[in-house]
Each structure stands twice: as C-alpha cells, then as structure tokens.
Design a protein around this motif. Structure first.
Motif, PDB file in Angstrom:
ATOM      1  N   PHE A  13       0.839  -1.187   0.000  1.00  0.00           N
ATOM      2  CA  PHE A  13       0.000   0.000   0.000  1.00  0.00           C
ATOM      3  C   PHE A  13       0.879   1.244   0.000  1.00  0.00           C
ATOM      4  O   PHE A  13       1.975   1.245   0.559  1.00  0.00           O
ATOM      5  CB  PHE A  13      -0.908   0.020   1.234  1.00  0.00           C
ATOM      6  N   GLN A  14       0.370   2.304  -0.598  1.00  0.00           N
ATOM      7  CA  GLN A  14       1.102   3.565  -0.638  1.00  0.00           C
ATOM      8  C   GLN A  14       0.950   4.284   0.704  1.00  0.00           C
ATOM      9  O   GLN A  14      -0.137   4.332   1.259  1.00  0.00           O
ATOM     10  CB  GLN A  14       0.546   4.478  -1.748  1.00  0.00           C
ATOM     11  N   HIS A  15       2.058   4.829   1.213  1.00  0.00           N
ATOM     12  CA  HIS A  15       1.977   5.621   2.439  1.00  0.00           C
ATOM     13  C   HIS A  15       1.371   6.973   2.094  1.00  0.00           C
ATOM     14  O   HIS A  15       1.594   7.525   1.019  1.00  0.00           O
ATOM     15  CB  HIS A  15       3.369   5.824   3.049  1.00  0.00           C
ATOM     16  N   VAL A  16       0.607   7.516   3.023  1.00  0.00           N
ATOM     17  CA  VAL A  16      -0.071   8.789   2.818  1.00  0.00           C
ATOM     18  C   VAL A  16       0.729   9.863   3.537  1.00  0.00           C
ATOM     19  O   VAL A  16       1.141   9.685   4.681  1.00  0.00           O
ATOM     20  CB  VAL A  16      -1.505   8.720   3.384  1.00  0.00           C
ATOM     21  N   ARG A  17       0.920  10.970   2.886  1.00  0.00           N
ATOM     22  CA  ARG A  17       1.635  12.071   3.520  1.00  0.00           C
ATOM     23  C   ARG A  17       0.714  12.772   4.498  1.00  0.00           C
ATOM     24  O   ARG A  17      -0.491  12.827   4.308  1.00  0.00           O
ATOM     25  CB  ARG A  17       2.112  13.076   2.474  1.00  0.00           C
ATOM     26  N   PHE A  18       1.302  13.321   5.539  1.00  0.00           N
ATOM     27  CA  PHE A  18       0.617  14.105   6.567  1.00  0.00           C
ATOM     28  C   PHE A  18      -0.355  13.290   7.406  1.00  0.00           C
ATOM     29  O   PHE A  18      -1.127  13.837   8.150  1.00  0.00           O
ATOM     30  CB  PHE A  18      -0.138  15.297   5.950  1.00  0.00           C
ATOM     31  N   ASP A  23      -3.191   4.629   2.561  1.00  0.00           N
ATOM     32  CA  ASP A  23      -4.303   5.280   1.889  1.00  0.00           C
ATOM     33  C   ASP A  23      -5.559   4.428   2.108  1.00  0.00           C
ATOM     34  O   ASP A  23      -5.632   3.292   1.638  1.00  0.00           O
ATOM     35  CB  ASP A  23      -3.989   5.400   0.395  1.00  0.00           C
ATOM     36  N   PRO A  24      -6.552   4.949   2.828  1.00  0.00           N
ATOM     37  CA  PRO A  24      -7.740   4.156   3.140  1.00  0.00           C
ATOM     38  C   PRO A  24      -8.479   3.678   1.888  1.00  0.00           C
ATOM     39  O   PRO A  24      -9.003   2.555   1.863  1.00  0.00           O
ATOM     40  CB  PRO A  24      -8.624   5.111   3.945  1.00  0.00           C
ATOM     41  N   ASP A  25      -8.519   4.479   0.834  1.00  0.00           N
ATOM     42  CA  ASP A  25      -9.220   4.068  -0.392  1.00  0.00           C
ATOM     43  C   ASP A  25      -8.541   2.862  -1.023  1.00  0.00           C
ATOM     44  O   ASP A  25      -9.198   1.916  -1.476  1.00  0.00           O
ATOM     45  CB  ASP A  25      -9.257   5.230  -1.404  1.00  0.00           C
ATOM     46  N   GLU A  26      -7.211   2.874  -1.031  1.00  0.00           N
ATOM     47  CA  GLU A  26      -6.478   1.755  -1.630  1.00  0.00           C
ATOM     48  C   GLU A  26      -6.694   0.478  -0.817  1.00  0.00           C
ATOM     49  O   GLU A  26      -6.911  -0.605  -1.370  1.00  0.00           O
ATOM     50  CB  GLU A  26      -4.987   2.092  -1.697  1.00  0.00           C
ATOM     51  N   ASP A  32     -11.999  -5.087  -0.937  1.00  0.00           N
ATOM     52  CA  ASP A  32     -13.160  -5.413  -1.789  1.00  0.00           C
ATOM     53  C   ASP A  32     -12.810  -6.539  -2.750  1.00  0.00           C
ATOM     54  O   ASP A  32     -13.623  -7.445  -2.987  1.00  0.00           O
ATOM     55  CB  ASP A  32     -13.619  -4.174  -2.573  1.00  0.00           C
ATOM     56  N   GLU A  33     -11.587  -6.499  -3.310  1.00  0.00           N
ATOM     57  CA  GLU A  33     -11.151  -7.586  -4.186  1.00  0.00           C
ATOM     58  C   GLU A  33     -11.116  -8.907  -3.425  1.00  0.00           C
ATOM     59  O   GLU A  33     -11.557  -9.947  -3.921  1.00  0.00           O
ATOM     60  CB  GLU A  33      -9.745  -7.303  -4.744  1.00  0.00           C
ATOM     61  N   ILE A  34     -10.597  -8.862  -2.189  1.00  0.00           N
ATOM     62  CA  ILE A  34     -10.538 -10.080  -1.377  1.00  0.00           C
ATOM     63  C   ILE A  34     -11.944 -10.607  -1.122  1.00  0.00           C
ATOM     64  O   ILE A  34     -12.201 -11.809  -1.239  1.00  0.00           O
ATOM     65  CB  ILE A  34      -9.809  -9.813  -0.034  1.00  0.00           C
ATOM     66  N   VAL A  35     -12.872  -9.706  -0.804  1.00  0.00           N
ATOM     67  CA  VAL A  35     -14.244 -10.118  -0.520  1.00  0.00           C
ATOM     68  C   VAL A  35     -14.875 -10.773  -1.747  1.00  0.00           C
ATOM     69  O   VAL A  35     -15.536 -11.813  -1.637  1.00  0.00           O
ATOM     70  CB  VAL A  35     -15.083  -8.909  -0.040  1.00  0.00           C
ATOM     71  N   VAL A  36     -14.655 -10.194  -2.938  1.00  0.00           N
ATOM     72  CA  VAL A  36     -15.227 -10.767  -4.160  1.00  0.00           C
ATOM     73  C   VAL A  36     -14.679 -12.179  -4.381  1.00  0.00           C
ATOM     74  O   VAL A  36     -15.439 -13.129  -4.631  1.00  0.00           O
ATOM     75  CB  VAL A  36     -14.913  -9.858  -5.369  1.00  0.00           C
ATOM     76  N   GLU A  37     -13.358 -12.327  -4.287  1.00  0.00           N
ATOM     77  CA  GLU A  37     -12.751 -13.640  -4.493  1.00  0.00           C
ATOM     78  C   GLU A  37     -13.195 -14.635  -3.417  1.00  0.00           C
ATOM     79  O   GLU A  37     -13.430 -15.802  -3.686  1.00  0.00           O
ATOM     80  CB  GLU A  37     -11.220 -13.526  -4.512  1.00  0.00           C
ATOM     81  N   TRP A  38     -13.319 -14.148  -2.206  1.00  0.00           N
ATOM     82  CA  TRP A  38     -13.745 -15.000  -1.110  1.00  0.00           C
ATOM     83  C   TRP A  38     -15.172 -15.485  -1.345  1.00  0.00           C
ATOM     84  O   TRP A  38     -15.504 -16.649  -1.133  1.00  0.00           O
ATOM     85  CB  TRP A  38     -13.632 -14.206   0.185  1.00  0.00           C
TER      86      TRP A  38
END
Length: 197
Positions: A13-18, A23-26, A32-38
C-alpha cells in the motif's frame, strides 16, 4: 484475474503524507477484491458441497440401467474423488486467504502501533528539547537583563551624584557672585551713579 494468496501477501500500500498509515481508499479497494474472491470461493464451495451431498444420497450416482452393458463404476467413483479435493481446495484456499488477510492486517496494525509509539517518543523528545532550550534562553535573557539593570542603576547613581555636585557648585558659584555683587554694591553705594558723568 483471480486473487491468489500470494497477491494478499505481496500487496504493498502507498503511504499517505501528513497522516499515519496507508491510503484508506487503496486498502478498501484491495479488501473489496478479497471479498469478491472470497465470495466466489464460498459459492464454489457450497456448489461442491451440494454436488457431494447429491452424490452421497445417490441422485447422481445411478444412471439409467442399460440391459446390454455392464455398469462402469470407475468413472462414477472418480467423480467424487475429484470433487472432494476441489471442495477441500476451495475451503483451504478460502481459509488461506482469510489467514493471510488476518496476518497482513495484524502486521499493519503492529507496524502502525510501532510508528505511533515512535512518533510520540520523538514528539516528547522534541518537546523536552524545546522546553530545555527555552528555559536556557530565559535564564540567559534574565541574566543579561539583570546585568543591564545593574549597569543602568550604576549610571543613574552617577548621574544623581553629578546632579547633586553640579547643583552644589552652581549654588556656591551663584552665592559667590551674589556676595561679590553685594560687596561691589556697598562700596559703590557711596558714590552716586550720576556723579561720574
């Protein structure tokens, strides 16, 4: 493209500045991808369980009897053997994904707590340093102002002494001039001013 356990383990995951953390969206998108595959794995698991239950109950195992041919048990027996590992694979894959997701979550939480503790320790150290520096500056400034006050008080004392001496000298000078004037006035008082003309 199906999500694999390796995808979960290697996801960065990308670190968020400040802000602390990622990044919560990432993170949400990845979860969400994990949930779909699960959900796909769970649906496949349920489907395989239903097929296995149907086979075990005998619904799918007995095809219509043919009078001329012998029943062939090998292909029928192969189907449950193949289905059982698939069901086990689906459940194992689901459990593996959940375990990896949980491990990844725990690692990120631990990393976040460590980062949190480090930031607090750094902030406390910086605050202590700022306070120490401010106290040292305050002491230096107070010492400088005390020295300046002592110098100014000495200068004021000198000026007051100078004023006192000057007044005394001025008074003595004026009194001396007044005496000289009185002396000159009394000696010239016998001679009228007009007599000299």
């Amino acid at each position: 493209m199906p999500l694999t356990p390796d995808d979960v383990v290697t996801k960065q995951f990308q670190h968020v500045r400040f802000k602390e953390g990622f990044d919560p969206d990432e993170v949400d998108d990845f979860l969400d991808e994990i949930v779909v595959e699960w959900r796909k794995a769970l649906a496949e698991n349920e489907e395989l369980k239903a097929k296995l239950a149907a086979y075990e109950s005998g619904e799918a195992a007995s095809p219509a009897p043919q009078p001329a041919a012998e029943p062939q048990p090998a292909p029928v027996a192969a189907a449950p053997v193949a289905a059982a590992p698939a069901a086990t694979d689906g459940a194992a894959q689901s459990a593996g994904i959940i375990e990896l997701a949980q491990r990844l979550h725990d690692e990120h939480v631990a990393e976040g707590k460590a980062q949190h503790d480090q930031l607090i320790a750094d902030a406390r150290a910086q605050a202590a340093s700022i306070i120490s520096e401010a106290e040292a500056r305050g002491r230096d400034e107070i010492a400088r102002l005390d020295k300046e006050r002592t110098t100014l008080e000495g200068r004021i004392a000198e000026l007051e002494k100078f004023e006192s001496d000057y007044r005394s000298q001025l008074r003595s000078y004026i009194e001396g001039k007044l005496r000289d004037l009185e002396t000159t006035g009394t000696s010239s008082g016998a001679t009228p001013v007009s007599a000299g003309l």
